[in-house]
Design a protein around this motif. Structure first.
Motif, PDB file in Angstrom:
ATOM      1  N   PHE A 175      33.287  42.571  57.978  1.00  0.00           N
ATOM      2  CA  PHE A 175      33.120  42.644  56.521  1.00  0.00           C
ATOM      3  C   PHE A 175      34.439  42.355  55.811  1.00  0.00           C
ATOM      4  CE2 PHE A 175      34.297  46.084  53.433  1.00  0.00           C
ATOM      5  CZ  PHE A 175      33.927  45.402  52.278  1.00  0.00           C
ATOM      6  N   CYS A 176      35.509  42.985  56.262  1.00  0.00           N
ATOM      7  CA  CYS A 176      36.811  42.797  55.616  1.00  0.00           C
ATOM      8  C   CYS A 176      37.244  41.333  55.657  1.00  0.00           C
ATOM      9  CB  CYS A 176      37.866  43.672  56.293  1.00  0.00           C
ATOM     10  SG  CYS A 176      37.670  45.442  56.015  1.00  0.00           S
ATOM     11  N   LEU A 177      37.051  40.694  56.795  1.00  0.00           N
ATOM     12  CA  LEU A 177      37.453  39.291  56.928  1.00  0.00           C
ATOM     13  C   LEU A 177      36.631  38.388  56.017  1.00  0.00           C
ATOM     14  CD1 LEU A 177      37.898  39.150  60.811  1.00  0.00           C
ATOM     15  CD2 LEU A 177      39.716  38.889  59.111  1.00  0.00           C
ATOM     16  N   VAL A 178      35.322  38.566  56.028  1.00  0.00           N
ATOM     17  CA  VAL A 178      34.446  37.714  55.219  1.00  0.00           C
ATOM     18  C   VAL A 178      34.665  37.982  53.733  1.00  0.00           C
ATOM     19  CG1 VAL A 178      32.056  37.140  54.657  1.00  0.00           C
ATOM     20  CG2 VAL A 178      32.724  37.499  57.044  1.00  0.00           C
ATOM     21  N   ALA A 179      34.751  39.255  53.341  1.00  0.00           N
ATOM     22  CA  ALA A 179      34.929  39.596  51.925  1.00  0.00           C
ATOM     23  C   ALA A 179      36.288  39.137  51.410  1.00  0.00           C
ATOM     24  CB  ALA A 179      34.774  41.105  51.727  1.00  0.00           C
ATOM     25  N   THR A 180      37.321  39.273  52.232  1.00  0.00           N
ATOM     26  CA  THR A 180      38.644  38.807  51.824  1.00  0.00           C
ATOM     27  C   THR A 180      38.638  37.295  51.632  1.00  0.00           C
ATOM     28  OG1 THR A 180      39.742  40.623  53.005  1.00  0.00           O
ATOM     29  CG2 THR A 180      41.081  38.698  52.463  1.00  0.00           C
ATOM     30  N   ALA A 181      38.043  36.574  52.580  1.00  0.00           N
ATOM     31  CA  ALA A 181      37.977  35.115  52.466  1.00  0.00           C
ATOM     32  C   ALA A 181      37.184  34.703  51.228  1.00  0.00           C
ATOM     33  CB  ALA A 181      37.337  34.524  53.721  1.00  0.00           C
ATOM     34  N   THR A 182      36.092  35.410  50.948  1.00  0.00           N
ATOM     35  CA  THR A 182      35.253  35.079  49.795  1.00  0.00           C
ATOM     36  C   THR A 182      35.985  35.294  48.481  1.00  0.00           C
ATOM     37  OG1 THR A 182      33.252  35.683  51.022  1.00  0.00           O
ATOM     38  CG2 THR A 182      33.080  35.603  48.624  1.00  0.00           C
ATOM     39  N   THR A 183      36.663  36.432  48.347  1.00  0.00           N
ATOM     40  CA  THR A 183      37.354  36.720  47.092  1.00  0.00           C
ATOM     41  C   THR A 183      38.579  35.835  46.898  1.00  0.00           C
ATOM     42  OG1 THR A 183      38.465  38.578  48.216  1.00  0.00           O
ATOM     43  CG2 THR A 183      36.545  39.081  46.869  1.00  0.00           C
ATOM     44  N   VAL A 184      39.203  35.423  47.991  1.00  0.00           N
ATOM     45  CA  VAL A 184      40.326  34.481  47.876  1.00  0.00           C
ATOM     46  C   VAL A 184      39.831  33.123  47.399  1.00  0.00           C
ATOM     47  CG1 VAL A 184      42.028  33.177  49.191  1.00  0.00           C
ATOM     48  CG2 VAL A 184      41.820  35.626  49.544  1.00  0.00           C
ATOM     49  N   ALA A 185      38.672  32.698  47.907  1.00  0.00           N
ATOM     50  CA  ALA A 185      38.142  31.375  47.572  1.00  0.00           C
ATOM     51  C   ALA A 185      37.455  31.350  46.206  1.00  0.00           C
ATOM     52  CB  ALA A 185      37.155  30.932  48.642  1.00  0.00           C
ATOM     53  N   ALA A 186      36.919  32.476  45.767  1.00  0.00           N
ATOM     54  CA  ALA A 186      36.081  32.511  44.568  1.00  0.00           C
ATOM     55  C   ALA A 186      36.719  31.948  43.302  1.00  0.00           C
ATOM     56  CB  ALA A 186      35.595  33.942  44.317  1.00  0.00           C
ATOM     57  N   PRO A 187      38.019  32.185  43.033  1.00  0.00           N
ATOM     58  CA  PRO A 187      38.597  31.632  41.799  1.00  0.00           C
ATOM     59  C   PRO A 187      38.509  30.110  41.697  1.00  0.00           C
ATOM     60  CG  PRO A 187      40.031  33.326  42.686  1.00  0.00           C
ATOM     61  CD  PRO A 187      38.985  33.071  43.721  1.00  0.00           C
ATOM     62  N   GLY A 188      38.279  29.440  42.814  1.00  0.00           N
ATOM     63  CA  GLY A 188      38.160  27.988  42.788  1.00  0.00           C
ATOM     64  C   GLY A 188      36.768  27.502  42.436  1.00  0.00           C
ATOM     65  N   PHE A 189      35.833  28.432  42.219  1.00  0.00           N
ATOM     66  CA  PHE A 189      34.453  28.068  41.917  1.00  0.00           C
ATOM     67  C   PHE A 189      34.017  28.751  40.627  1.00  0.00           C
ATOM     68  CE2 PHE A 189      34.979  27.882  46.515  1.00  0.00           C
ATOM     69  CZ  PHE A 189      34.512  26.606  46.807  1.00  0.00           C
ATOM     70  N   ARG A 190      33.782  27.984  39.577  1.00  0.00           N
ATOM     71  CA  ARG A 190      33.468  28.539  38.264  1.00  0.00           C
ATOM     72  C   ARG A 190      32.194  29.374  38.259  1.00  0.00           C
ATOM     73  NH1 ARG A 190      34.676  23.441  34.135  1.00  0.00           N
ATOM     74  NH2 ARG A 190      36.923  23.272  34.581  1.00  0.00           N
ATOM     75  N   ARG A 191      31.250  29.026  39.094  1.00  0.00           N
ATOM     76  CA  ARG A 191      29.973  29.741  39.088  1.00  0.00           C
ATOM     77  C   ARG A 191      30.039  31.067  39.843  1.00  0.00           C
ATOM     78  NH1 ARG A 191      26.139  24.432  40.257  1.00  0.00           N
ATOM     79  NH2 ARG A 191      26.393  23.505  38.175  1.00  0.00           N
ATOM     80  N   LEU A 192      31.155  31.329  40.495  1.00  0.00           N
ATOM     81  CA  LEU A 192      31.284  32.552  41.269  1.00  0.00           C
ATOM     82  C   LEU A 192      32.239  33.565  40.646  1.00  0.00           C
ATOM     83  CD1 LEU A 192      31.520  31.205  44.940  1.00  0.00           C
ATOM     84  CD2 LEU A 192      29.555  32.260  43.827  1.00  0.00           C
ATOM     85  N   TRP A 193      33.382  33.082  40.200  1.00  0.00           N
ATOM     86  CA  TRP A 193      34.461  33.986  39.816  1.00  0.00           C
ATOM     87  C   TRP A 193      34.255  34.577  38.431  1.00  0.00           C
ATOM     88  CZ3 TRP A 193      37.737  36.751  42.228  1.00  0.00           C
ATOM     89  CH2 TRP A 193      38.896  37.239  41.609  1.00  0.00           C
ATOM     90  N   ARG A 194      34.557  35.852  38.316  1.00  0.00           N
ATOM     91  CA  ARG A 194      34.601  36.466  36.994  1.00  0.00           C
ATOM     92  C   ARG A 194      35.999  37.024  36.802  1.00  0.00           C
ATOM     93  NH1 ARG A 194      30.664  41.716  37.688  1.00  0.00           N
ATOM     94  NH2 ARG A 194      32.071  43.053  38.878  1.00  0.00           N
ATOM     95  N   ASP A 195      36.574  36.743  35.635  1.00  0.00           N
ATOM     96  CA  ASP A 195      37.982  37.065  35.397  1.00  0.00           C
ATOM     97  C   ASP A 195      38.227  38.536  35.149  1.00  0.00           C
ATOM     98  OD1 ASP A 195      38.273  34.016  33.510  1.00  0.00           O
ATOM     99  OD2 ASP A 195      38.724  34.377  35.618  1.00  0.00           O
ATOM    100  N   ALA A 196      37.218  39.227  34.626  1.00  0.00           N
ATOM    101  CA  ALA A 196      37.414  40.626  34.263  1.00  0.00           C
ATOM    102  C   ALA A 196      37.690  41.470  35.489  1.00  0.00           C
ATOM    103  CB  ALA A 196      36.174  41.158  33.549  1.00  0.00           C
ATOM    104  N   GLY A 197      38.512  42.505  35.319  1.00  0.00           N
ATOM    105  CA  GLY A 197      38.793  43.440  36.399  1.00  0.00           C
ATOM    106  C   GLY A 197      37.548  44.226  36.736  1.00  0.00           C
ATOM    107  N   THR A 198      37.534  44.821  37.899  1.00  0.00           N
ATOM    108  CA  THR A 198      36.383  45.585  38.348  1.00  0.00           C
ATOM    109  C   THR A 198      36.763  47.042  38.517  1.00  0.00           C
ATOM    110  OG1 THR A 198      36.852  45.407  40.689  1.00  0.00           O
ATOM    111  CG2 THR A 198      35.705  43.561  39.676  1.00  0.00           C
ATOM    112  N   PRO A 199      35.791  47.929  38.414  1.00  0.00           N
ATOM    113  CA  PRO A 199      36.098  49.348  38.572  1.00  0.00           C
ATOM    114  C   PRO A 199      36.525  49.719  39.978  1.00  0.00           C
ATOM    115  CG  PRO A 199      33.720  48.997  38.453  1.00  0.00           C
ATOM    116  CD  PRO A 199      34.379  47.693  38.107  1.00  0.00           C
ATOM    117  N   ALA A 200      36.321  48.798  40.928  1.00  0.00           N
ATOM    118  CA  ALA A 200      36.700  49.116  42.298  1.00  0.00           C
ATOM    119  C   ALA A 200      38.128  48.702  42.614  1.00  0.00           C
ATOM    120  CB  ALA A 200      35.745  48.438  43.283  1.00  0.00           C
ATOM    121  N   ALA A 201      38.831  48.099  41.644  1.00  0.00           N
ATOM    122  CA  ALA A 201      40.168  47.599  41.905  1.00  0.00           C
ATOM    123  C   ALA A 201      41.200  48.703  41.705  1.00  0.00           C
ATOM    124  CB  ALA A 201      40.486  46.427  40.978  1.00  0.00           C
ATOM    125  N   LEU A 202      42.056  48.863  42.692  1.00  0.00           N
ATOM    126  CA  LEU A 202      43.093  49.879  42.614  1.00  0.00           C
ATOM    127  C   LEU A 202      44.234  49.379  41.757  1.00  0.00           C
ATOM    128  CD1 LEU A 202      43.716  52.669  43.910  1.00  0.00           C
ATOM    129  CD2 LEU A 202      45.106  51.447  45.573  1.00  0.00           C
TER     130      LEU A 202
END
Length: 301
Positions: free
Chosen positions: A119-146
């Motif tokens: 999970f950590c590997l896949v989720a990390t790869a996904t969130t790293v890649a997401a800013p390059g895709f307009r239909r995926l990334w949301r700029d706002a911070g999330t409540p889960a972010a430390l």
């Protein structure tokens, strides 16, 4: 049943009844969490059956829990209402099965479980890649972010204290609501009283460690520092190490270590969401399990 066990296996519980409690907790946190969590577990379970992986492991939910967490991470970090996010959640859950099988083969040399590393590997790869895709990334911070450097008051109010105790359990699934954490903890107790006690001990240790080191009270109250401690405590006393007084102390030590490690890993992750995922749990548990054979008072299960 396998899908429910896949959700419950996030907390090591091969119980469909426990999984029902977990599904109720996800629904309490938001309907999208419920839908994505079940979707991820179902996809992971289906792919594992399709690849003809060991049927007993699949039936126990061991190929569904990473998919469940991957899909939930898509709700938190991506545009959860967009069809592209659904597609990524499905793809990520499927890939997590392959990663689990591969890591399991590699780690078997040291007799270590893959835990939530897939999970950590896949989720990390996904969130790293997401800013390059307009239909995926949301700029706002999330409540889960430390948050980054520790700022704000460090004194815990009574409300933050008991909220944080339950939120530590809920944040394993990215949920900061205390009532969701209460449902998760109830599900663990239904499956195993020992696991429930250890989950509570891990949460309390995370709270105490974070407070003693001066972590921001708001972050502690939302469970952002203690969630890995919950998993570590269960893993090191009863799941992978034979239960007993010494293993309980070992589990508490590991929970404290994972809590300290969490802000460090979150700081590294700031460019792509600022979340450590369950890396602190994975790294701490693996290191402590490697050490077990060298400690005469402890015994691997």
């Amino acid at each position: 049943m396998e899908v429910l066990r896949g959700v419950a296996q996030v907390d090591f519980m091969p119980s469909a009844v426990c999984g029902m409690f977990f599904v109720a907790a996800l629904f309490a946190g938001g309907r999208q969490y419920d839908v994505y969590g079940l979707l991820g577990s179902a996809v992971g379970t289906g792919v594992a059956y399709g690849l003809r992986l060991a049927r007993d492991a699949v039936a126990a939910g061991l190929h569904g829990y990473n998919g469940c967490l991957v899909a939930l991470s898509c709700v938190v970090f991506l545009r959860s209402g967009h069809p592209a996010t659904v597609a990524v959640a499905v793809l990520g859950a499927a890939v997590s099965v392959v990663v689990t099988a591969g890591l399991g083969a590699v780690l078997d040399t040291w007799k270590l479980p893959p835990l939530t590393a897939p999970f950590c590997l896949v989720a990390t790869a996904t969130t790293v890649a997401a800013p390059g895709f307009r239909r995926l990334w949301r700029d706002a911070g999330t409540p889960a972010a430390l948050p980054g450097p520790a700022t704000g008051p460090t004194g815990l109010t009574w409300e933050q204290l008991w909220h944080g105790f339950f939120a530590n359990v809920g944040q394993i699934f990215f949920l900061p609501q205390w009532y969701a954490g209460l449902l998760f903890l109830a599900g663990i107790f239904v499956a195993s009283r020992l696991a429930g006690l250890l989950a509570g001990a891990g949460s309390a240790t995370g709270l105490a460690t974070a407070w003693a080191l001066g972590a921001p009270a708001e972050a502690v109250g939302q469970g952002l520092l203690g969630y890995s401690g919950v998993l570590v405590a269960m893993a090191l006393c009863g799941v992978f190490v034979a239960p007993g007084g010494w293993s309980a102390a070992y589990a508490v030590l590991g929970a404290a270590g994972a809590t300290v490690l969490t802000p460090a890993l979150a700081a590294v992750a700031v460019p792509f969401g600022g979340h450590a995922f369950t890396w602190p749990f994975v790294l701490t548990t693996m290191l402590f399990l490697v050490a077990v054979p060298a400690i005469p008072r402890l015994r691997r299960i």
